[in-house]
Design an enzyme around this catalytic site. Structure first.
Site, PDB file in Angstrom:
ATOM      1  N   ALA A 243      40.039  32.077  32.681  1.00  0.00           N
ATOM      2  CA  ALA A 243      38.741  31.941  33.147  1.00  0.00           C
ATOM      3  C   ALA A 243      37.761  32.987  32.668  1.00  0.00           C
ATOM      4  CB  ALA A 243      38.506  31.921  34.553  1.00  0.00           C
ATOM      5  N   SER A 244      36.544  32.664  32.300  1.00  0.00           N
ATOM      6  CA  SER A 244      35.482  33.937  32.051  1.00  0.00           C
ATOM      7  C   SER A 244      34.276  33.814  32.842  1.00  0.00           C
ATOM      8  CB  SER A 244      35.206  33.639  30.392  1.00  0.00           C
ATOM      9  OG  SER A 244      34.515  34.495  29.936  1.00  0.00           O
ATOM     10  N   SER A 246      30.746  36.575  33.971  1.00  0.00           N
ATOM     11  CA  SER A 246      29.841  37.439  33.363  1.00  0.00           C
ATOM     12  C   SER A 246      30.191  38.857  33.296  1.00  0.00           C
ATOM     13  CB  SER A 246      28.419  37.376  34.199  1.00  0.00           C
ATOM     14  OG  SER A 246      28.911  37.603  35.545  1.00  0.00           O
ATOM     15  N   VAL A 247      30.851  39.349  34.024  1.00  0.00           N
ATOM     16  CA  VAL A 247      31.345  40.879  34.070  1.00  0.00           C
ATOM     17  C   VAL A 247      32.853  40.952  33.950  1.00  0.00           C
ATOM     18  CG1 VAL A 247      29.357  41.633  35.370  1.00  0.00           C
ATOM     19  CG2 VAL A 247      31.598  41.150  36.553  1.00  0.00           C
ATOM     20  N   VAL A 250      39.758  36.600  33.125  1.00  0.00           N
ATOM     21  CA  VAL A 250      40.980  36.635  34.045  1.00  0.00           C
ATOM     22  C   VAL A 250      42.025  36.044  32.883  1.00  0.00           C
ATOM     23  CG1 VAL A 250      42.409  35.712  35.757  1.00  0.00           C
ATOM     24  CG2 VAL A 250      39.932  35.898  36.212  1.00  0.00           C
ATOM     25  N   LYS A 264      42.788  40.245  36.384  1.00  0.00           N
ATOM     26  CA  LYS A 264      41.331  40.485  36.328  1.00  0.00           C
ATOM     27  C   LYS A 264      40.534  41.618  35.386  1.00  0.00           C
ATOM     28  CE  LYS A 264      36.921  39.382  38.797  1.00  0.00           C
ATOM     29  NZ  LYS A 264      36.453  39.054  40.237  1.00  0.00           N
ATOM     30  N   ASP A 410      31.837  33.182  50.098  1.00  0.00           N
ATOM     31  CA  ASP A 410      31.488  32.329  49.102  1.00  0.00           C
ATOM     32  C   ASP A 410      32.451  31.302  48.773  1.00  0.00           C
ATOM     33  OD1 ASP A 410      29.969  31.547  46.705  1.00  0.00           O
ATOM     34  OD2 ASP A 410      30.673  33.117  45.409  1.00  0.00           O
TER      35      ASP A 410
END
Length: 677
Positions: A243-244, A246-247, A250, A264, A410
């Protein structure tokens, strides 16, 4: 030899000048009674010293007290008095200059020269980025938003079409401005208590899809975070990310002991870019709140500051590791209603502490699919199994919020993992909320009031949970809360109901603490995820059914007895002395000796304030008296004590010096205040 002698003489003169400058600067700081910067004190002292030297030379020549070569023609003590007076008044004028500088530009409001030089390059970069962001906003039709327009936060002076165009322009501006602004828009989309629905609906569509950084760029960052080569820690490290964001992104990996993990890693240069963008965001927020009505109504500076603090915490993976440990501890150990130990309702991955750090986080790998992409996996389950999954997620959330006090803030579908065997997992613990026992009890009382259709109790629980202002119209708030309770009990959307609740309390002037707002947003996001797991799932009914046993665990007879015992232990010494004190009071009353003594100004801060005030009044009186006496003496002649020098004007000049110094101190106190001395 002459050259060496001249060099030594110059060196001595330079050292003497530096010593005098330091002495003058230190004396100025002391006399001012304020934390004046050393740089400005030194510069003003140097200017005063130079001006005094020139004025002294010219004045003594004009008065005939010195020859052309500078040698005095008067008695040495007369020349010494003239030198002392000139330099004393130069010192006083320097104090006045420092006072004006402190009033106009206080020490600390401007960066030091070396900090300014170091930040010059960063400033140019920020200026270019600021101009770029503003140009993007103008291109999307937000040029008027950067001016003091007439729009209000609720959009009441705009037509529906104009409001929609503004919302779309804001969304497109944030989307084109980069990942930091996209994340800010996503944060704004959750603030339905502050922003109009048209704005939040448009911002909710923002996506932060970021292409992954190539392995050639990521590998040096991994090596730097580990402090050693990758193959010394991992038996396998997949260069293609899972996964990608913004900051960070993984990657899958396997430790040397065979455990499958996910890593990460923070993107190279992410922190620097985020800091620049946050600086730009802060500048834009301050400009909008200063120049626009809607910026002030929304409180955009507070929104930007809160987002900046949250994003900076997200950049530090040690905080996420601590959050993961806390959630794992909260969910791993739990008991049923009979006190028997049970397994966790949801799984939280374990943290591999060794290689983890500020820019790298290694977690146990959970086998599963995020709920947002698990339609195929869920389709193979029965409706009952899917409802059980949703109920398990709701119960786990309620346990986190009401019992443990540490909760995932979240719970969108991307952070809930559907695992084989009917299990659920939680991902991305970068956003975790915490509630103390009083807040948990008040939140439980609110849920019980909603279950009992009791608007008065719900309002009381809300006022305990939130921060009500003085003069609050409680009756009007009760009526509004009563309507919201009916909406919740009728099965209305939880997200809309919580948004309406937050908007209602905000309109009433009630402040919502950040952690309480995080709990409300967690419940609101929970509904969408639960309905992905089980279409048509009734979150309100499930929360009502599952909260009762949890609330009974929150407030128990044993718990109340234990708390009462703890409080009584604290009162035990006073209780032991109580009979003796009561006997003494009764005896004093019988014999007429009972008196009450009230000590004025018992607080040390009050005494310090009054002492400082008296000192300033006395100093002011002395300064005025000195200046009045100086004027009288300066206008009198008096006996001659030297060539062209009379006693009374000489004493008057000295008193004027003392009075002026005291006036400067009084003005510093008046303009800066006693608390900033």
């Amino acid at each position: 030899m002459q050259l060496v002698s001249g060099f030594l003489g110059g060196l001595v003169a330079f050292a003497a000048t530096v010593a005098m400058l330091v002495l003058l600067a230190a004396t100025a700081r002391r006399v001012m009674g304020a934390p004046v910067g050393w740089v400005r004190a030194g510069v003003v002292s140097f200017a005063g010293l130079t001006a005094a030297s020139a004025a002294l030379t010219a004045g003594m020549r004009a008065a005939g007290w010195a020859r052309a070569d500078g040698t005095p023609t008067v008695e040495p003590w007369v020349a010494l008095v003239a030198v002392a007076l000139v330099f004393a008044w130069a010192f006083v004028l320097g104090l006045c200059v420092l006072l004006v500088l402190e009033l106009l530009v206080p020490t600390g409001s401007l960066p030091s020269p070396w900090r300014a030089a170091r930040g010059l390059r960063q400033g140019r970069r920020e200026t270019r980025r600021y101009a770029q962001v503003v140009a993007i906003g103008v291109r999307h039709g937000l040029g008027g938003a950067f001016r003091g327009g007439a729009r209000r936060a609720d959009g009441s002076r705009l037509s529906r079409a104009e409001t929609d165009r503004f919302a779309l322009g804001l969304r497109d501006t944030l989307s084109d401005a980069g990942v930091t602004f996209v994340k800010f828009g996503q944060t704004l989309s959750t603030r339905r208590d502050l922003l109009p629905p048209a704005i939040t609906d448009a911002l909710a569509t923002l996506q932060d899809d970021v292409p992954p950084a190539p392995w050639a760029q990521v590998e040096p960052a991994v090596v730097a975070a580990l402090g050693r080569p990758v193959d010394e820690v991992f038996a396998r490290f997949d260069p293609e990310p899972i996964a990608s964001a913004s900051v960070g992104q993984v990657h899958g990996a396997r430790l040397l002991d065979g455990r499958e993990v996910v890593v990460k890693v923070q993107r190279p240069g992410a922190r620097e870019q985020v800091e620049v963008d946050l600086a730009i965001l802060g500048r834009l927020a301050r400009r909008l709140e200063r120049d626009t009505a809607w910026g002030r109504a929304w409180g955009v500076v507070a929104l930007a500051d809160g987002f900046a603090a949250s994003l900076r915490e997200e950049l530090d993976y040690t905080a996420e590791a601590e959050n993961t440990f806390a959630l794992r501890a909260a969910l791993d150990v739990r008991t049923d209603d009979d006190g028997a130990s049970q397994g966790p309702l949801v799984v939280v991955p374990d943290v591999v502490a060794g290689p983890s750090g500020r820019t790298l986080l290694v977690l146990e790998r959970l086998d599963g699919v995020p709920a947002g992409r698990a339609a195929t996996l869920l389709a193979s389950s029965s409706a009952g199994d899917r409802a059980e999954l949703a109920e398990r997620l709701v119960r786990a959330t309620l346990e986190q919020v009401l019992v443990a006090g540490t909760f995932h803030a979240d719970l969108h579908p991307g952070n809930v993992l559907v695992m084989p065997g009917g299990r659920l997992g939680l991902l991305d613990m970068g956003s975790v909320g915490r509630l103390g026992e009083p807040e948990r009890i008040a939140l439980g009382a609110l849920l019980m009031a909603v279950d009992g259709d009791d608007a008065v109790a719900a309002t009381d629980a809300l006022l305990e949970l939130l921060e009500p202002p003085r003069g609050l119209d409680v009756r009007s708030l009760e009526r509004a809360i009563g309507q919201l309770v009916l909406r919740l009990r009728s099965g209305a959307g939880t997200e809309a109901a919580f948004a309406a609740l937050l908007r209602t309390v905000h309109d009433a002037g009630v402040a919502v603490p950040p952690q309480v707002a995080a709990a409300f947003r967690s419940f609101a996001a929970l509904e969408g995820t639960a309905r992905l797991l089980s279409p048509g799932f009734d979150l309100v009914a499930a929360a009502r059914d599952q909260s009762r046993p949890l609330l009974s665990r929150l407030v128990t007879v044993d718990g109340l007895r234990r708390k009462a015992t703890q409080q009584l232990l604290g009162f035990a010494p006073e209780l032991e002395r109580l009979p003796r004190r009561v006997t003494r009071i009764v005896g004093d009353l019988e014999q007429g000796r009972f008196t009450v003594t009230v000590r004025a100004l018992a607080d040390s801060d009050d005494r310090a304030f009054l002492t400082g005030l008296v000192q300033q009044v006395v100093m002011t009186l002395i300064a005025v008296a000195a200046l009045v006496a100086a004027v009288v003496l300066l206008t009198s002649e008096g006996p001659v004590v030297g060539e062209g020098l009379r006693l009374y004007p000489l004493l008057g000049a000295g008193l004027a010096f003392v009075g002026t110094v005291l006036v400067v101190r009084v003005l510093v106190f008046a303009f800066r205040g006693p608390g900033r001395r």
